[in-house]
Design a protein around this motif. Structure first.
Motif, PDB file in Angstrom:
ATOM      1  N   GLY A 180      -2.635 -90.897 -25.210  1.00 56.02           N
ATOM      2  CA  GLY A 180      -3.396 -89.696 -25.556  1.00 56.02           C
ATOM      3  C   GLY A 180      -4.258 -89.191 -24.415  1.00 56.02           C
ATOM      4  O   GLY A 180      -4.863 -89.976 -23.677  1.00 56.02           O
ATOM      5  N   GLN A 181      -4.359 -87.871 -24.271  1.00 53.99           N
ATOM      6  CA  GLN A 181      -5.125 -87.282 -23.180  1.00 53.99           C
ATOM      7  C   GLN A 181      -6.616 -87.563 -23.306  1.00 53.99           C
ATOM      8  O   GLN A 181      -7.342 -87.578 -22.314  1.00 53.99           O
ATOM      9  N   ARG A 182      -7.083 -87.799 -24.521  1.00 52.72           N
ATOM     10  CA  ARG A 182      -8.500 -88.106 -24.724  1.00 52.72           C
ATOM     11  C   ARG A 182      -8.811 -89.578 -24.415  1.00 52.72           C
ATOM     12  O   ARG A 182      -9.972 -89.960 -24.340  1.00 52.72           O
ATOM     13  N   TYR A 183      -7.767 -90.353 -24.215  1.00 49.96           N
ATOM     14  CA  TYR A 183      -7.944 -91.798 -24.061  1.00 49.96           C
ATOM     15  C   TYR A 183      -7.458 -92.236 -22.666  1.00 49.96           C
ATOM     16  O   TYR A 183      -7.885 -91.665 -21.671  1.00 49.96           O
ATOM     17  N   LEU A 184      -6.581 -93.220 -22.552  1.00 52.89           N
ATOM     18  CA  LEU A 184      -6.175 -93.680 -21.219  1.00 52.89           C
ATOM     19  C   LEU A 184      -5.233 -92.717 -20.512  1.00 52.89           C
ATOM     20  O   LEU A 184      -5.129 -92.727 -19.289  1.00 52.89           O
ATOM     21  N   ASN A 185      -4.507 -91.923 -21.291  1.00 53.53           N
ATOM     22  CA  ASN A 185      -3.659 -90.867 -20.721  1.00 53.53           C
ATOM     23  C   ASN A 185      -2.683 -91.438 -19.678  1.00 53.53           C
ATOM     24  O   ASN A 185      -2.585 -90.955 -18.549  1.00 53.53           O
ATOM     25  N   LEU A 186      -1.920 -92.460 -20.089  1.00 50.79           N
ATOM     26  CA  LEU A 186      -1.010 -93.144 -19.168  1.00 50.79           C
ATOM     27  C   LEU A 186       0.426 -92.671 -19.276  1.00 50.79           C
ATOM     28  O   LEU A 186       1.337 -93.309 -18.745  1.00 50.79           O
ATOM     29  N   SER A 187       0.648 -91.570 -19.960  1.00 53.41           N
ATOM     30  CA  SER A 187       2.000 -91.033 -20.078  1.00 53.41           C
ATOM     31  C   SER A 187       2.544 -90.738 -18.682  1.00 53.41           C
ATOM     32  O   SER A 187       1.888 -90.101 -17.863  1.00 53.41           O
TER      33      SER A 187
ATOM     34  N   TYR B 155     -11.048 -94.913 -35.217  1.00 52.74           N
ATOM     35  CA  TYR B 155     -10.311 -95.546 -34.130  1.00 52.74           C
ATOM     36  C   TYR B 155      -8.887 -94.993 -34.107  1.00 52.74           C
ATOM     37  O   TYR B 155      -8.393 -94.485 -35.107  1.00 52.74           O
ATOM     38  N   VAL B 156      -8.250 -95.087 -32.964  1.00 55.77           N
ATOM     39  CA  VAL B 156      -6.872 -94.618 -32.841  1.00 55.77           C
ATOM     40  C   VAL B 156      -5.956 -95.821 -32.712  1.00 55.77           C
ATOM     41  O   VAL B 156      -6.392 -96.935 -32.407  1.00 55.77           O
TER      42      VAL B 156
END
Length: 598
Positions: free
Chosen positions: A79-86, A70-71
């Motif tokens: 993270g780009q692999r995940y929700l990528n909400l940056s 888990y992260v």
């Protein structure tokens, strides 16, 4: 597995000693490989259980409990692999989510077991809760056997439930916010529904989100019974301020208690309850939970945030200024900024505060009001206009009239109004008399007496006691028989007949069927032609009837312009009494001119 150069870089890191970090925020063990290398490894090796176990142990994670690494919340959100909400998620939202998932050793072992987010409309509450729900879903999918982890039968269905004011609203949030984030998240999409170890939900199920590990994200209606029958690991109460509240029940509180019982009886401290909404009343469910969060030892994370703090934290333009205590829009920036809010000069915000400061604070400032649609535009005036020279209560601690309490004008028209109740509510009685006219010809009313008699189911109000008070006032020299007595309430006809037989002029008056009595009351207070008192009771355990009157008036609500009522679990017994007296005197003066009795 053709990547020996990458796999060889992994080294086993000893498991973390939980006792050593029990008093500190958990920090993951240092990574021996880079983020880029780990991503490559995961994509290549997540089908190899031996490899995954080695990777988990290298991170200090128990591979018998966890199926996949888990992260942390930072990686999940950005993270780009995940929700990528940056570049999308606002910093206050990000900070709140990270704070809630502060944990020791394992993300299911969090410091906070609950969260309450009180925020203005448009602050992104549903967005925030959807991010939290997807992270919880990430965590339960990473478990090898979630049912075993939570201590339930392996065939049991585990659910994350989103409760809203209606099932339709709950479905809308799940499918417009939560499912959308899942659909756009690479981590979920890496394992589609067709796989045995799928992370994506069943695409053919349109009423809920159903996952292969027998876990669900389900919508719930505003009825607490919706939670019955489910093994709920996370409960979300969305728009909690909008749930119905009455004198006898609080819908949000009922739902919370149902969730709490199911979480506490099954999952101890592993589950979570997230409550979000815009507060409505000063004593509503959201405010109670927010007050609970203020205790340093509380396991409730509380955040109150205005729309402008959430959406415009770095505003560089002009501001307008509002006194949040007096609830007044100011013409300019004051020298003393104590209790003053500087609000960005956004057109819709300025327009809202200019129209109604109290309502704007409630809707956009996450500050509750004593009433939804306050009958008095400036409730503080009710206390300010009380006659400060009248500093004694006519009633002593035993409920008897004090010796100094006498009729001050035996020739004036006197009126009594009684708001009668048997139990539960209190009975309110007020006595007042005609006090003259203003230069503009408006009637002045003097309130001689305010009484509040409380009853209970076990000790109901004795109706004859009210008549005994009226007889006593007549005997003390008040010209009640030359005036008027009105009743409003349950079983008043019997008292009206008895009083009429003894020579009193009596009528039935409902202050609820028309707004006129309360409009007369409001005008008399606003125009400073109602002489009344507000003093402490001789009985220190109870507020005086005059204090109750001021409190009741300040919380009165106007319902669609048709009715004046109290907020849920409030009262207006004494206010009804005074409104009836004012109405009787004002309306009699219109019919008869200057009213005196000789």
């Amino acid at each position: 597995m053709n990547q020996p150069d990458l796999i060889d870089t992994i080294k086993i890191v000893p498991l973390i000693d939980i006792d050593e970090v029990a008093q500190t925020k958990w920090i993951p063990p240092p990574k021996i490989i880079t983020e880029e290398q780990e991503t490559q490894i995961l994509k290549l090796g997540e089908d190899d259980d031996v490899f995954i176990r080695m990777l988990l142990e290298s991170r200090g994670i128990n591979s018998d409990v966890w199926r996949w690494p888990y992260v942390d919340t930072k990686d999940w959100l950005l993270g780009q692999r995940y929700l990528n909400l940056s570049g999308v998620i606002r910093k206050p939202v990000y900070d709140d989510i990270v704070a809630f998932f502060e944990y020791i050793g394992c993300p299911w072992n969090r410091r906070y077991k609950e969260a309450v987010f009180e925020e203005g409309i448009g602050s992104g509450k549903s967005f925030k809760t959807s991010c939290i729900v997807t992270y919880f879903k990430h965590l339960d999918l990473c478990l090898r056997e979630p049912q075993k982890f939570f201590g339930v039968d392996k065939t049991s269905k585990l659910a994350i439930m989103n409760m809203s004011i209606s099932e339709r609203n709950a479905v809308k949030v799940i499918f417009s916010e939560i499912k959308q984030k899942i659909d756009n998240c690479p981590w979920f999409n890496e394992r589609p529904w067709e796989r045995d170890d799928a992370r994506m939900p069943d695409p053919n199920c349109l009423s809920e989100l159903r996952f292969k590990n027998n876990t669900f994200i389900i919508p719930g209606s505003g009825n607490w019974r919706t939670a019955v029958g489910y093994n709920i690991i996370v409960g979300v109460i969305d728009e909690a301020g909008s749930f119905r509240k009455s004198d006898n029940s609080d819908q949000a509180d009922d739902i919370y208690n149902a969730l709490q019982r199911r979480l506490g009886s099954r999952f101890e401290d592993k589950g979570a309850i997230i409550t979000a909404g815009s507060p409505m009343y000063e004593n509503d469910f959201l405010e109670i939970k927010m007050n609970e969060s203020q205790d340093p030892q509380s396991k409730v994370l509380g955040r109150r945030r205005t729309l402008w703090e959430s959406k415009y934290p770095d505003w560089k333009g002009d501001f307008f200024y509002v006194d949040r205590v007096q609830r007044r829009l100011l013409d300019a920036k004051p020298k003393d900024m104590k209790d003053i809010d500087a609000i960005p000069m956004i057109p819709f915000l300025y327009k809202a505060f200019k129209a109604n400061v109290t309502k704007a604070y409630r809707d956009f400032g996450a500050r509750p009001s004593s009433a939804i649609n306050s009958f008095f535009e400036n409730p503080s005036i009710i206390f300010e206009r009380a006659n400060k020279n009248r500093d004694k209560d006519p009633i002593d601690a035993l409920g008897q009239f004090k010796p100094w309490f006498k009729c001050i004008d035996v020739n004036a028209f006197h009126a009594i109004h009684v708001d009668l109740a048997l139990s539960g509510d209190a009975c309110g009685l007020a006595l007042g008399h005609y006090g003259g006219i203003t230069d503009e010809g408006s009637v002045i009313v003097y309130i001689d007496l305010m009484i509040r008699i409380k009853g209970t189911p076990d000790a109901p109000i004795r109706i004859s006691k009210v008549r005994e008070i009226i007889y006593a006032l007549q005997a003390m020299g008040f010209p009640i028989k030359q005036g008027l007595i009105t009743y409003d309430g349950f079983q008043s006809s019997d008292s009206l007949q008895i009083l009429q037989s003894k020579g009193y002029t009596v009528e039935y008056l409902s202050v609820d069927r028309t707004t006129l009595p309360y409009c007369n009351l409001k005008e008399s207070i606003n125009e400073n032609r109602l002489d009344y008192y507000c003093v402490k009771s001789d009985n220190s355990d109870e507020p005086s009837a005059s204090q109750v009157f001021v409190t009741e008036c300040s919380k009165l609500e106007e319902i669609e312009g048709k009715k004046i009522d109290h907020p849920p679990k409030g009262s207006k017994d004494v206010a009804d009494g005074v409104a009836g007296v004012v109405h009787n005197i004002v309306e009699r003066s219109k019919d008869m001119g200057v009213i005196r009795v000789y």
